[in-house]
Design an enzyme around this catalytic site. Sequence first.
Site: not given
Lengths: 386, 396
Positions: B124, B242, B381-382
Site C-alpha cells: 500500500q 480496513e 491514529s487513535n
Amino acid sequence: MDFSFTEEQNMIRDSLSRLIREQYDWETRNKVIASESGWRPEMWAQFAELGLLMAPFSEEDGGLGGNAVDAMVVMEEFGKGLVIEPYVPSVVLGGGFLKHGGSAAQKENHLASLMGGEETFAFAYAEPTSRFNLNDVSTTARANGSSYVLNGQKAMVYGAPWATHLIVSARTSGERYDDAGISVFIVPKDAAGITTRDYPTMDGFRASEIYFENVEVSGDSMIGEEGKALPLIEKVVDEGIAAICSEACGAMQIANADTIEYAKQRKQFNVPISTFQVLQHEMVDMFIAHQQSVSMTFQVTMRLEEDEATRKKAASAAKVQIGKAGRFIGQAATQIHGGMGVTDELRLGHYFKRLTLIDSQFGNVDYHLRRYTSLAEGQDLSAAAE
Amino acid sequence: MNLEFSPEENAFREEVRSFIEENYPEEIKGKDREELTKEQFVAWHQILGKKGWSVPSWPVEYGGTGWTPTQKYIWSEENARADTIMPLPFAVSMVGPVIYTFGSQEHKDKYLPGIVDGTTWWCQGFSEPGAGSDLAGLKTTAVRDGDEWVINGQKTWTTLGQHAEMGFFLCRTNPDVKKQEGISFILIPMDTPGVEVRPIIMTDGGHEVNEVWLTDVRVPVDNLVGEENKGWTYAKFLLAHERTGIAGVARSKRGIEKLREVAAMEHDNGKPLIANPDFAEKISQLEIDLTALEFTELRTIAGMQKGKGPGPESSLLKIKGTEIQQRLTELTLEAVGNYAAPYFRGFPTDGDNVFPIGPDYAHMAMPNYLNMRKTSIYGGSNEIQRNIIAKAVLGL
Ligand SMILES: Cc1cc2nc3c(=O)[nH]c(=O)nc-3n(C[C@H](O)[C@H](O)[C@H](O)COP(=O)(O)OP(=O)(O)OC[C@H]3O[C@@H](n4cnc5c(N)ncnc54)[C@H](O)[C@@H]3O)c2cc1C
C-alpha cells in the site's frame, strides 16, 4: 533545606556533559554498541581521568569526598547521552560493596584500581528464576578449608562482559528463599570454572549469563560476614536504584525535549501538530511526570544514609514513580512522533527502550509497590502498638 | 436477544476447526511473523485460496464464501485460536475490494485471481513523509504522457514492500483543485524501472516497513483504477474496509491465554506469578475490557446482519482494540521480568553450545511491546479516530 549542588558537582556535570557532547555523539554511540566489544575502554579511561569514578568515594577511601549526590549528577548526564559504560555496575554497585562492606585489605586491593578504571566490576545476583527477589539465591558457596567453592548460574548480569571482577551473591547456608545464609564474594572473572555467555541487551548494553562450576575462591574474598550479606546487598541495590532513577530523569528530559521539538516542526493539515490541544496536554503530562521523577530522585538520594526502613521506602517510592513515568513518557513520546516514533532512525526509540528496561532493573513497579506497602504497613503497625 | 450459536453455526465451527488442524502448515506453526520467509508468509493464504476461503468477505462471484457475519466471526476466532498467519490486509481487504468495485473488467481478470490464490503480493503506497494523518496532502505526482503515467515522488511506511510484486498508489493528478479532488488510484508493478524500495528499521530491530522512491516511473494509462481524480473516494472506501475486524478480539483472547501461561511459568518468591493477586487482577481487568469490546463488536455485527453498515462507530473498535493489544504486550513484558532485556537478534550463534538466553516465551516480549506501539499510530491514529467520533458521532 538545600537542593543545590556543590561547586565540585557542578564541575563534574559540566565536564561530563562536554565530553559526551564532543565524543559521544549519536552516530559514534551507535557504532560502539554495534561493535564487537560493545563499549569503549578508552572512554572509561577518560571518565577515570575526569575523576568520575572516584567522585562518590570518601577521602579516606582515596576518593574525592563525594557521595550519592555525585553519582546522581553523573548518572543524569549518562541518561541524557545514553552512555553505556558500566558506571552503575562498577562504581555504584562494585564500589558500594567495597566501601560499605569491604575489609581494609579488600579496599586496599581493589578501590584504587576501581577508581583508576583498571579494574571494572559487575554484580551477579539475579538467577534464571529469581525474578527481582534478592533473597532468592540458589547459587551455593560451600566452605572447603579456608576457601569456598561456588556452583550455580547467575542471570542478566549487566556489564559483566566488560568486567575484570564480579561481586557474586551465593548461599553459604539455609534454603532457597531464606534471608539468612547469603554471602557475597569478590571473584576475578577469569577464575577457573567460570564460563559466560555474553549478549547485547535491547537498550544497548551488554550482559552475561554466568556459570560457576566448582569455582574456588579464598576466604579473604568474602565481603562482610558469612551468611549476613542480605542487608548489605539491599543497601547497595538501593543506591543502584537511586543511580538509575537519575539516569531515567536524564533520559526523560531528552525524550520530552525531542518530542516538543518534533511537534513544533511537524506539520499536518497545514499546522504544526503542536497546536492540537490533545497533544499539548499530553506533553504537559510528560513534563509533569518528568518533574515528579526528578523530585523523587532527590528524595531517594537524600535519604540513602538514613535508617534502613526510611531508605528502603524512599528507594521503592522513587522506583515506582520512575517506572510509571518512564513508561508513560516513552509511550506518549512515541505516539506524538507518529510513524517516526517506531523507527530506529531517531534517537527517541533508544530512549524509549532504556526507559522501558529501567523499570525491570532492580525490581519493577509492582515489586516496589509491594515492598513499599509492606514497609509502610510494618511502620504503621509498630506505631499503633506503641 | 440471544447469545447462542445455532446448530448450523456450531457445525460450521467444527468444520473450520478441523480444516485448520489438518491443513495448517507444520513448518510455520507457532512462529512469529518476524521469523518468516516470504514463502512461509503466504503459505496459509495459498492453502486457503485452493479451498476457496481466502477472501471470505468478497462477493461470491469474485471468490467470496457468502458467509454470514457470524460465520466470519467464527472463522476469525478459530484462526486466532490456532495462531495462524492470516493473509495481510493489503491485497485481500484493501486493493481487492477497490478493484472489484471500481476497476475495469480487465483489472478484475488480471488482478483478482492472484489475490484470491495468494500468488501476488500487494503493498500500500499511500503515506508520504509529509502526508500521514493528513493523507490528502500527498505530493507524489502522476503526469500523463501519451499512453503512460509518469510518476514521481516518495512514499513511506510501506509495509513489507520488500516482498511486493504490485503496489497500489495514491498520486496527485490535478494540483489545481481542492486537495481531495486531484488524487488518482494507480497500480504499479514494483519491478518497474524507477521504483526503489529502501528499508526502514523499526525499534524492535525488524524490517517491516520501507521507503518507496518513485523516479520517472512509467506505467500504462490503463493502470488507473476507476476515474481520474476520484482516488480519494476509493481510498476512503478502502480504509472503511480496513477497519472491519480491526478490533482483533479473537487474537487478543488468545493473547490473554498465552499471558496466563507465561505468568504460570514465571516464578515470584516461590510461587507462580499468576498466584500473585495484583498481577492476576491486572489480567482480569484486561479481560473485562476485552469482554466489553467483544460485546460492542457483536452488537455491530448484529447490526450488520440486519444490513446496517458499520459507521464511524468502527473507530471505537479501532481505539479499544489497539489499546487492549498494547496492554497485552505491556503485561507480557512485566511478566517476563529480567529476561525482557536480552536482544534476541544478538544472541551468540557461534560455538557448539548454542541455546537461547532465558525462557523461549521471553524473547519476543520486548520486541512485541515496542512493535505494537504502531497500532495506535497506523490505520488512522487513535487521535484521528477520536476526532472522527467527536465529529461524526457526537456532532461536536
Ligand atoms: C508500522 C507501520 C506500518 C505502516 N504501513 C503503512 C503502509 O503499508 N502503507 C501506507 O501507506 N502507510 C502505512 N503506515 C503509515 C500510517 O498510516 C501513518 O503512520 C499514519 O497515518 C500517521 O501518520 P504519521 O506517521 O505521518 O504521523 P503524523 O500524522 O505526523 O502524526 C503525529 C502525531 O500527531 C497526531 N495528530 C495528527 N493530526 C492530528 C489532529 N488533527 N488532531 C490530533 N492529533 C493529531 C497523530 O495522532 C500523532 O500522534 C504505516 C505506519 C506504521 C507505523
